[in-house]
Design an enzyme around this catalytic site. Structure first.
Site, mmCIF file in Angstrom:
data_model
loop_
_atom_site.group_PDB
_atom_site.id
_atom_site.type_symbol
_atom_site.label_atom_id
_atom_site.label_comp_id
_atom_site.label_asym_id
_atom_site.label_seq_id
_atom_site.Cartn_x
_atom_site.Cartn_y
_atom_site.Cartn_z
ATOM 1 N N ASP A 272 1.357 -7.808 2.270
ATOM 2 C CA ASP A 272 1.414 -6.363 2.005
ATOM 3 C C ASP A 272 2.866 -5.896 1.847
ATOM 4 O O ASP A 272 3.448 -5.312 2.750
ATOM 5 C CB ASP A 272 0.730 -5.607 3.158
ATOM 6 C CG ASP A 272 0.435 -4.157 2.818
ATOM 7 O OD1 ASP A 272 0.947 -3.667 1.802
ATOM 8 O OD2 ASP A 272 -0.298 -3.510 3.589
ATOM 9 N N SER B 20 4.002 2.167 8.479
ATOM 10 C CA SER B 20 3.752 1.239 7.375
ATOM 11 C C SER B 20 5.054 1.017 6.614
ATOM 12 O O SER B 20 5.704 1.974 6.194
ATOM 13 C CB SER B 20 2.699 1.806 6.429
ATOM 14 O OG SER B 20 1.431 1.822 7.024
ATOM 15 N N HIS C 9 0.824 -1.209 0.000
ATOM 16 C CA HIS C 9 0.000 0.000 0.000
ATOM 17 C C HIS C 9 0.861 1.262 0.000
ATOM 18 O O HIS C 9 0.387 2.320 -0.415
ATOM 19 C CB HIS C 9 -1.007 -0.019 1.162
ATOM 20 C CG HIS C 9 -0.460 0.219 2.519
ATOM 21 N ND1 HIS C 9 -0.188 -0.792 3.417
ATOM 22 C CD2 HIS C 9 -0.150 1.357 3.182
ATOM 23 C CE1 HIS C 9 0.249 -0.301 4.549
ATOM 24 N NE2 HIS C 9 0.293 1.025 4.435
#
Length: 720
Positions: A224, A656, A88
C-alpha cells in the site's frame, strides 16, 4: 448544568513525569517529548534524542513529515522532495489520471523522467514549522459561569488576535487548535506546497491487494504505497503549479534502513492522526459500543447483504456498486472490530475501575473535592440522557446515506433551499449546475437494488426509532402504508420522480414554485422532508443542548483527571489532525483463544492468497515471475521477501501514509492500517491486541526497483 472554573493548565502536563500509562499508548505532541517521553523512549531502545525529532533551530524528523491533502500523512525520502505515502491516499489522484488507454489503477504508473511527473490540482503538502503554547492568551477572557457559546466566542476573538500577531514569514500560515478538551491551545506555523506531482504507483493488484476482504485484518500482504514529489518556486518557497517550478530541497529527508525489524524492536510513527476520544466516561464508552456502533452495524449489515447479493448475480451492478460496497463496508468492519475489542479486553470494566480509583483519590484532597465533586457523575448522567437522541441520529444518518433515493431527495431539498436564499432569478443557472452534479450519481445507480435496501432499512429505522423522535409526519406516512416497509418502498420507487436522471430532469425543468409545490406530492420527496423535519424538531435541537453540557463537563473532567490521576497516568491529548508521535514495539498478538499471529508476512503469503482474475487477490505476472526466480535483489532475506509487519504503535485514521521509524530514526516501513481487534484503540487502547500494520520498506523498494525498474527513484534515496 454544572458550571466549573476552568483554570489554565499551562504546565500541568509537563510535571506529570511518573507514569503507569501503557508504554505503547499515546499520541504525543513532538515539542513535549523531552519533558514527557524521552526517558521512556530511550529505555525502550530509542537511540536518538527528542531534539532529533522536533527542533526549530535545525532540520529534524518533523521537517520530513507532511499532512498530505489534509486527509493522510506523507514523508520526504530524498533531497529532491520525493514523497512516500499510501496507495489508498494517492488513489484519487491516480484515478483522475487514468483512462481506458492508460489505466494507472490497473497497470500502475511510473514516471521515467521528471517531465513525466503529473500535476494534481488541489493536492497539497503541509509542513509544521513551529508549535507554540498559546493557552494563557487564548483563555484570558474566559470567566466563571460562561455558557459554552459565550466561552467559545471569547476564545475565538483571542485566537484571531493570536493568529494575526504570530511571528512568521509572509508565505507561512497559522492555525490554532484546542487540546485536552479545550484546556490547552497550541499555535501551529505551517508551510503548504500546492504543486505536488504524481511520481509512481504500483498496480492496484499490489497497492490494494486483498481489498475489502483483508481490510482491517492481519495477516496482511498489501504493498500500500504511492509516490509524489513536492515542487517549489525557484526561491524554494511555496508556489502555484508552473512548469518552471523545481523539486523542493527539504530541510530534512528520511534515510532508509534495509535491516528490517525483529521481535521487540523499538518503532516510532509520526503523522497526523484524525480523531480519538480516549477520555470518555464509562457511560460514553458503553453507549458507543453497545448502542451506537450496534445500530450502525445493524443498518450496514442489511445494506451490504443486499448489495452483495446483486453484485454476485450481475456484472454491471458489480461495477456500479464496487466503490459503494467498499465504502460502506470500511467502517462497518471497523465498528464491528471496535465492539469485539472492547468486549474482549473488558474495556467498560477497566473504565469503571479507573473511575473508582479517580473517585477514591478525589476524596483525599479537599480542594479537589470542592472543585470537581459531582463532575464525573453528572457527565455520565448526561450521556444517559443523550443516548436516545444520539441513537436516533445514527439511525437517521445511516438511512439517508445508504438508501440512495433518500440521498437524492436530500440533495434536491438543499438545492431548492439554496435557490430560495439566493433568489429565484438564479434558478436556471443553479438548476443546470445541480443536474450536472447528479449525472455521475445516476450512472452508478440501480433502482432495483436501492428499492430492496430501502425495504430493509426502513423497517430497521421504524423499529429502532420511537415515534416521538421520528416525528408525526413520518409516523403518519408509516401508518398510511400499514407499517409495511415493502409496501412503502413499492410506492416510492413506482411513482417518485427521483428514481432516474430523466425523471429528475423533467421534475426540475418546471418553474421553481411548481417544483417546490410538487415536492409534497412526490412520495420520496415527501418522506425525506418528513424525516428531516422529525429529526430537526425532535432530535437535533435537544441533542445540541445536551452535547453542549457534555462538552462543558468533559473539559472539566479532563482537567480533573490530569490533576487527580497524575500519579497514576501520563496524559496525552486526543488526536485532532495535528502532528503526533507514537511509539511501541514490534510484536505479534493473540486475537482469540489458541490463536497467535506472528509479526511478519512474506511474499509467500501473497501467492497463497493468489486467485487468478479475482479483483481482490489477482497477482501481476511480473511479480509471479520474480517470486518464482526468488529474484529479490538486496531487499530479500534468506530467500524470502518481507511484505508487512505489525507493532504496538497507537495510530488511527490520518496516520495512513505515516513513516514507521526505527530506534535511529531511519525509515523501515509505511503505516497503512490497524488490526481488526485493535480498532477500538480510538476509545480504548489495550497493548495486548492493538497493533498497527505497516508495509516493510524493503517491499516498497523491491516493487520500485525489481518490479517496475524505476531505478532513478532508488538512486535519489539514501539507503543504509
Amino acid at each position: 448544568m454544572l458550571q466549573r472554573i476552568v483554570k489554565p493548565v499551562l504546565l500541568l502536563v509537563l510535571v506529570v513525569l511518573s507514569t503507569h500509562t501503557y508504554a505503547t499508548e499515546g499520541m504525543w505532541l513532538p515539542q513535549l517529548l523531552s519533558g514527557l517521553n524521552e526517558k521512556e523512549m530511550k529505555g525502550m531502545g530509542m537511540k536518538i534524542s527528542a531534539s532529533d525529532i522536533y527542533n526549530i533551530n535545525k532540520g529534524s524528523l518533523k521537517d520530513a513529515i507532511v499532512s498530505f491533502g489534509g486527509f493522510c500523512t506523507a514523508e520526504v525520502i530524498s533531497e529532491q522532495g520525493l514523497l512516500l505515502t499510501n496507495h489508498h491516499c494517492g488513489y484519487d489522484a491516480i484515478q483522475k489520471h487514468s483512462s481506458l488507454q492508460n489505466n494507472f489503477l490497473e497497470n500502475g504508473f511510473w514516471a521515467k523522467t521528471a517531465v513525466e511527473e503529473l500535476p494534481n490540482p488541489g493536492l497539497f503538502a503541509t509542513f509544521i514549522v513551529r508549535i507554540d503554547d498559546v493557552t494563557k492568551a487564548a483563555l484570558q477572557d474566559v470567566k466563571p459561569g460562561m455558557s459554552e457559546r459565550e466561552r467559545q466566542s471569547a476564545i475565538d476573538k483571542r485566537l484571531n488576535e493570536i493568529r494575526q500577531n504570530a511571528r512568521k514569514e509572509s508565505w507561512q500560515e497559522t492555525l490554532v487548535k484546542p487540546f485536552y478538551e479545550g484546556n490547552q491551545y497550541f499555535l501551529f506555523v505551517t508551510e503548504t506546497y500546492r504543486d505536488v506531482r504524481l511520481v509512481g504507483a504500483p498496480p492496484s493488484s499490489i497497492g490494494k491487494f486483498g481489498s475489502d476482504t483483508d481490510n482491517w485484518v492481519w495477516p496482511r500482504h498489501t504493498g500500500d504505497f504511492s509516490m509524489f514529489r513536492i515542487y517549489a518556486g525557484k526561491d524554494g518557497r511555496p508556489a502555484p503549479y508552473s512548469k518552471d517550478n523545481v523539486p523542493l530541497k527539504p530541510k530534512y529527508a528520511l534515510s532508509i534502513s534495509l535491516k528490517g525489524v525483529k521481535q521487540n524492536d523499538f518503532t516510532m510513527v509520526m503523522g497526523f492522526p484524525g480523531r480519538t476520544t480516549e477520555y470518555l466516561p464509562s457511560e460514553g464508552v458503553k453507549q458507543t459500543v453497545e448502542v451506537l456502533d450496534a445500530a450502525k452495524v445493524e443498518m450496514r449489515d442489511a445494506a451490504l447483504k443486499i448489495m452483495d447479493g446483486y453484485m454476485r448475480k450481475d456484472a454491471q451492478i458489480k461495477i456500479q456498486y464496487a466503490a459503494k460496497f467498499a465504502g460502506t463496508a470500511n467502517y462497518w468492519k471497523k465498528w464491528k472490530g471496535e465492539m469485539l475489542g472492547v468486549k474482549q479486553t473488558n474495556g467498560i470494566g477497566r473504565k469503571l475501575q479507573y473511575e473508582a480509583t479517580y473517585r477514591q483519590l478525589l476524596e483525599t484532597n479537599p480542594a479537589w473535592k470542592q472543585q470537581y465533586a459531582g463532575v464525573l457523575d453528572s457527565l455520565n448522567g448526561y450521556y444517559q440522557q443523550i443516548q436516545p437522541y444520539a441513537q436516533t441520529r445514527d439511525y437517521f444518518s445511516e438511512l439517508t446515506k445508504n438508501v440512495e433515493l433518500f440521498d437524492v431527495g436530500d440533495r434536491l431539498i438543499n438545492f431548492l433551499n439554496n435557490v430560495h436564499e439566493r433568489g429565484e432569478a438564479q434558478y436556471e443557472t443553479m438548476r443546470q449546475q445541480f443536474l450536472e452534479s447528479m449525472q455521475p450519481f445516476y450512472q452508478n445507480y440501480n433502482a432495483t437494488v436501492d428499492h430492496d435496501v430501502a425495504v430493509s432499512l426502513l423497517a430497521l429505522y421504524a423499529k429502532g426509532v420511537p415515534a416521538q423522535y421520528a416525528g408525526t409526519e413520518f409516523t403518519q406516512i408509516w401508518q398510511e402504508n400499514n407499517k409495511d416497509s415493502r409496501l412503502l418502498a413499492d410506492k416510492l420507487y413506482a411513482t417518485s420522480g427521483l428514481t432516474s436522471m430523466d425523471k429528475l430532469k423533467a421534475f426540475v425543468q418546471q418553474p421553481y414554485n411548481t417544483v417546490v409545490a410538487q415536492m409534497w406530492t412526490d412520495p420520496a420527496a415527501r418522506l425525506v422532508m418528513a424525516m428531516r423535519k422529525g429529526y430537526v424538531d425532535n432530535v437535533s435541537r435537544p441533542l445540541a443542548d445536551l452535547q453542549s453540557n457534555i462538552n462543558n463537563l468533559q473539559r472539566t473532567y479532563m482537567q480533573a483527571q490530569m490533576e487527580v490521576m497524575r500519579s497514576k497516568k501520563t496524559f496525552y491529548p486526543d488526536a485532532n489532525s495535528t502532528l503526533r508521535v507514537t511509539y511501541g514495539k514490534v510484536d505479534g498478538y493473540n486475537p482469540r483463544d489458541a490463536i497467535h499471529y506472528d509479526f511478519y508476512t512474506y511474499l509467500d503469503g501473497v501467492m497463497e492468497k493468489y486467485i487468478p482474475g479475482d479483483y481482490e487477490f489477482d497477482v501481476p505476472a511480473r511479480l509471479i515471475e520474480l517470486y518464482k526466480k526468488k529474484d529479490y535483489g538486496r531487499y530479500g532475506v534468506n530467500g524470502k521477501m518481507p511484505v508487512c509487519f505489525i507493532a504496538s504503535n497507537h495510530t488511527t485514521g490520518g496516520n495512513s501514509g505515516s513513516p514507521a521509524l526505527d530506534a535511529s530514526g531511519h525509515l523501515i516501513g509505511l503505516n497503512f492500517d490497524r488490526t481488526w481487534e485493535g480498532t477500538m484503540s480510538d476509545i480504548n487502547y489495550d497493548p495486548s491486541i492493538c497493533r498497527n500494520i505497516m508495509v516493510d520498506i524493503r517491499y516498497v523498494l523491491f516493487i520500485i526497483d525489481k518490479y517496475a525498474g524505476c531505478t532513478r527513484l532508488i538512486d535519489e534515496m539514501k539507503l543504509l
